[in-house]
Enzyme design. Structure first.
Site, short mmCIF file in Angstrom:
data_model
loop_
_atom_site.label_atom_id
_atom_site.label_comp_id
_atom_site.label_asym_id
_atom_site.label_seq_id
_atom_site.Cartn_x
_atom_site.Cartn_y
_atom_site.Cartn_z
N SER A 119 -19.74 27.77 -63.17
CA SER A 119 -18.83 27.17 -62.19
C SER A 119 -17.40 27.64 -62.38
CB SER A 119 -18.88 25.64 -62.29
OG SER A 119 -18.62 25.23 -63.62
N HIS A 140 -23.82 30.03 -57.67
CA HIS A 140 -23.34 28.73 -58.13
C HIS A 140 -23.83 27.59 -57.23
CE1 HIS A 140 -19.90 25.66 -58.61
NE2 HIS A 140 -20.81 25.45 -59.55
N GLU A 152 -22.38 28.99 -53.81
CA GLU A 152 -21.38 30.06 -53.81
C GLU A 152 -22.01 31.31 -54.42
OE1 GLU A 152 -17.05 27.95 -54.41
OE2 GLU A 152 -18.35 28.04 -56.15
N ASN A 190 -14.48 24.72 -56.60
CA ASN A 190 -13.89 24.10 -57.79
C ASN A 190 -12.40 24.43 -57.93
OD1 ASN A 190 -16.04 22.61 -58.67
ND2 ASN A 190 -16.87 24.21 -59.96
#
Length: 282
Positions: A119, A140, A152, A190
């Site tokens: 991540s 991800h 992702e 994130n």
């Protein structure tokens, strides 16, 4: 190359969720971890999640039963030899992931695709730890994997076009929507989300509002489905701290410094839902 067998390294929260969605989509899945106990916990969680989906009517009982039969477990990396795709879903530690990826690369065919569920770590740097880095990519998933529709896809500097194309095919086959992100700490989601949570922790630390009021403010004022502190507890405060530290180091920018309260809570073992206590008690 047609992908039929997928191996997932790590039977924790992310790994068992990834194994579940791959099995439901029809892939043969091998789940690998360091101990039989970790594998048993992972399979138990996965089974419970399948049962919950059946009881809610979001998955047919027959499909759930068939998915369970497609999942094998092992502690032996030699069992990876038949996989066409390996997804690493270990703890967010660069050294640990590099060590695992080297073990994976030593046990799979030269054309086996290798993906990481990181991540926040550099996909380019992880790719450099294996032979044939052009077959390496970031894939991800989001937590909880069976529920979250997004993945992702992150290309490292070395990632080939065919590896990228295959990753898109698998992502769509497991019922997720892919977005493509550049190889920078935190990628897209994130990079935006975790500093927002960190700022909410600063607000709590400064005593500006209670945890309940911070979350109510963001749910009702910004239409968020879950408040940032409840989300922090769900993600795990140790995971959030690791991501913020990676941002702080990767961007060398003080705006990414982790809130001292976050560091202190992690030091106390108050990690959120998984430990029974975080900003709220469970």
């Amino acid at each position: 190359m047609s992908i039929e067998q997928i191996a997932v390294i790590g039977a924790g929260t992310m790994g068992n969720g990834i194994a579940q969605v791959c099995a439901v989509a029809g892939y043969q899945v091998l789940l690998v971890d360091v101990s039989d106990a970790a594998l048993e916990r992972g399979v138990a969680t996965l089974s419970k999640n399948l049962e919950r989906q059946v009881s809610k009517g979001t998955l047919d009982a027959d499909k759930a039963a068939a998915a369970k039969t497609r999942i094998r477990t092992s502690t032996d990396y030699a069992q990876l030899s038949g996989a066409q795709l390996v997804i690493e879903a270990a703890t967010e530690s660069l050294q640990l992931k590099q060590r695992i990826l080297q073990q994976v690369a030593a046990n799979v065919a030269a054309d086996c695709l290798i993906a990481t569920n990181t991540s926040s770590l550099s996909v380019t740097q992880l790719a450099a730890s294996i032979e044939h880095p052009e077959r390496f990519i970031g894939v991800h998933f989001f937590n909880p994997v069976p529920m979250m529709a997004l993945v992702e896809i992150i290309r490292g500097l070395q990632t080939s076009d065919s590896t990228y194309a295959q990753a898109l095919v698998v992502t769509e086959k497991v019922g997720k929507t892919p977005i493509t992100a550049g190889n920078r700490p935190g990628f897209v989601v994130n990079r935006i989300l975790v500093p927002m949570i960190n700022e909410a922790i600063f607000v709590r630390q400064e005593g500006l509002a209670s945890a309940e009021d911070i979350d109510t403010g963001m749910r009702l004022g910004c239409n968020q489905p879950i408040g940032p502190l409840a989300l922090a507890d769900l993600i795990g405060l140790d995971t959030l701290l690791a991501i913020m530290e990676a941002f702080h180091e990767g961007f060398n920018d003080s705006k990414y410094r982790p809130a001292p309260l976050l560091k202190e809570m992690v030091a106390a073992g108050w990690l959120g839902r998984k430990s029974g206590r975080g900003f709220f008690t469970y």
